[in-house]
Design a protein around this motif. Sequence first.
Motif, mmCIF file in Angstrom:
data_model
loop_
_atom_site.group_PDB
_atom_site.id
_atom_site.type_symbol
_atom_site.label_atom_id
_atom_site.label_comp_id
_atom_site.label_asym_id
_atom_site.label_seq_id
_atom_site.Cartn_x
_atom_site.Cartn_y
_atom_site.Cartn_z
ATOM 1 N N LEU A 26 0.793 -1.233 0.000
ATOM 2 C CA LEU A 26 0.000 0.000 0.000
ATOM 3 C C LEU A 26 0.823 1.280 0.000
ATOM 4 O O LEU A 26 0.252 2.375 -0.050
ATOM 5 C CB LEU A 26 -0.941 0.014 1.212
ATOM 6 C CG LEU A 26 -2.012 -1.078 1.242
ATOM 7 C CD1 LEU A 26 -2.680 -1.124 2.605
ATOM 8 C CD2 LEU A 26 -3.044 -0.842 0.150
ATOM 9 N N LEU B 287 -9.203 3.385 2.313
ATOM 10 C CA LEU B 287 -9.089 1.947 2.560
ATOM 11 C C LEU B 287 -10.192 1.553 3.537
ATOM 12 O O LEU B 287 -10.261 2.080 4.648
ATOM 13 C CB LEU B 287 -7.718 1.612 3.138
ATOM 14 C CG LEU B 287 -7.346 0.134 3.265
ATOM 15 C CD1 LEU B 287 -7.271 -0.524 1.887
ATOM 16 C CD2 LEU B 287 -6.018 -0.019 3.995
ATOM 17 N N LEU C 43 -9.643 -0.953 -1.451
ATOM 18 C CA LEU C 43 -8.929 0.282 -1.753
ATOM 19 C C LEU C 43 -9.601 0.997 -2.920
ATOM 20 O O LEU C 43 -9.883 0.401 -3.953
ATOM 21 C CB LEU C 43 -7.478 -0.024 -2.124
ATOM 22 C CG LEU C 43 -6.591 1.192 -2.437
ATOM 23 C CD1 LEU C 43 -6.251 1.944 -1.167
ATOM 24 C CD2 LEU C 43 -5.316 0.745 -3.148
#
Length: 438
Positions: A267, A297, A306
């Motif tokens: 991420l 998220l 996401l």
Amino acid sequence: MLQKFKEHINKKFPFLKKQKILIAISGGVDSVVLTHLLKQLNFDISLAHCNFNLREKESDLDEEFVKNLSKKISIDCFTTSFETKEISKKNKESVQITARNLRYKWFQKLIKENNFDVVLTAHHLDDYLETFLINLTRGTGLEGFTGIPEINGNIVRPLLVFSREEIIDFAIKNNIDWREDKSNASTKYIRNKIRHQIIPVLKEINPSLLETFSKTVENLKESQQIIDDKIAAVSKEIILKKENLLKFNVSKIRQLSNPKAYLYQLLKKYNFTEWNDVSQLLIAQTGKQLFSKTHVLLKDRDFLILSKIDKKTTKTTYFIEKNISKITQPLCLTIEKATETSEETKNIIFVEEEGLEFPLIVRKWQNGDYFYPKGMQGKKKLSKYFKDEKMSLLEKEQTWLLCNNNNDIIWVIGKRQDRRFSVKNMPKTIKISLLNSL
């Protein structure tokens, strides 16, 4: 240095020989030496100089120096000027960040307008070390220690294997003039503090510091490659791409040896910073959300979902007039008369023209909305339809409806058509297509 530079180009950047090159030049020794090296090797080069107006007359003298250099060696020169301090205040960011962003944006404009292939910057090994130490003081992951990339898109940095000492030595031996930026002597900025106060001490401890550092960076790059390979393999197992969302399987992430570390690698490019909070989403209740500057998220049952924050679609209602054949907001739809019908998909529907009442409405769903799903009996509330389809909160929030002027739902866009608007008489049929669905 010329021979070493030639060998380095042949080994790492042979493609440059056939390309149209733009050199980012400040007037300092690094970019001036880069210019002379490439000129001596007969590369197709032009210069690009930014006057940031940060040092009063000195900035103008830098610009004049670069223009004179371009005339002296008979190459094109592009210059531009920015009121950097005013722009930085307006954007509420540091002068250094503002200057960098303005600079690279202008380079890309020059590339597009003048058919350049690449921009070359004169970052060298000492810059590499300074950046490494800056990242160390601020905190970073492994990628922050792998330095400045030699190639980043159409930005190329061919001097990263050369030290500042080598560059200055070449300039002196070849009687090359350059401009000194007096602000580089100031310790006002962290880079200059590291350059003048920290690195000299490190070089006293280890006179071969730059050589040692270069080897260390190569080792770190190799380690980063191993991590990248592992993350690519793991991603195939735990990430599901659904339309414009990425869904991360929570149970599979929790089975990994270090879930928090994996989440960081998965991420980091989405601008999240609070990694403890991100890892806590794995055990959070459904509906818990975290936001970065660009993404959200969401914990939704068995997945972390996401989604990109779309700042362009703050409106919740859009109208389509009768003679409009295409819209691009909030999503891209085309509306055209159909001479024949092909197979309908989730992104293409056919409706009877006479059943449409303009202006059509594109809007977000509301509590109490219902429609008559094609292929099903009776009507259904959208909330029940979403539940039956096991749609996440994000998917619900990102769903748009195409409605008649009386608000009857024609299409849950990209998902299900209302059967009341199905084609019965071919001669007057409208084809509606969703073009920007992934």
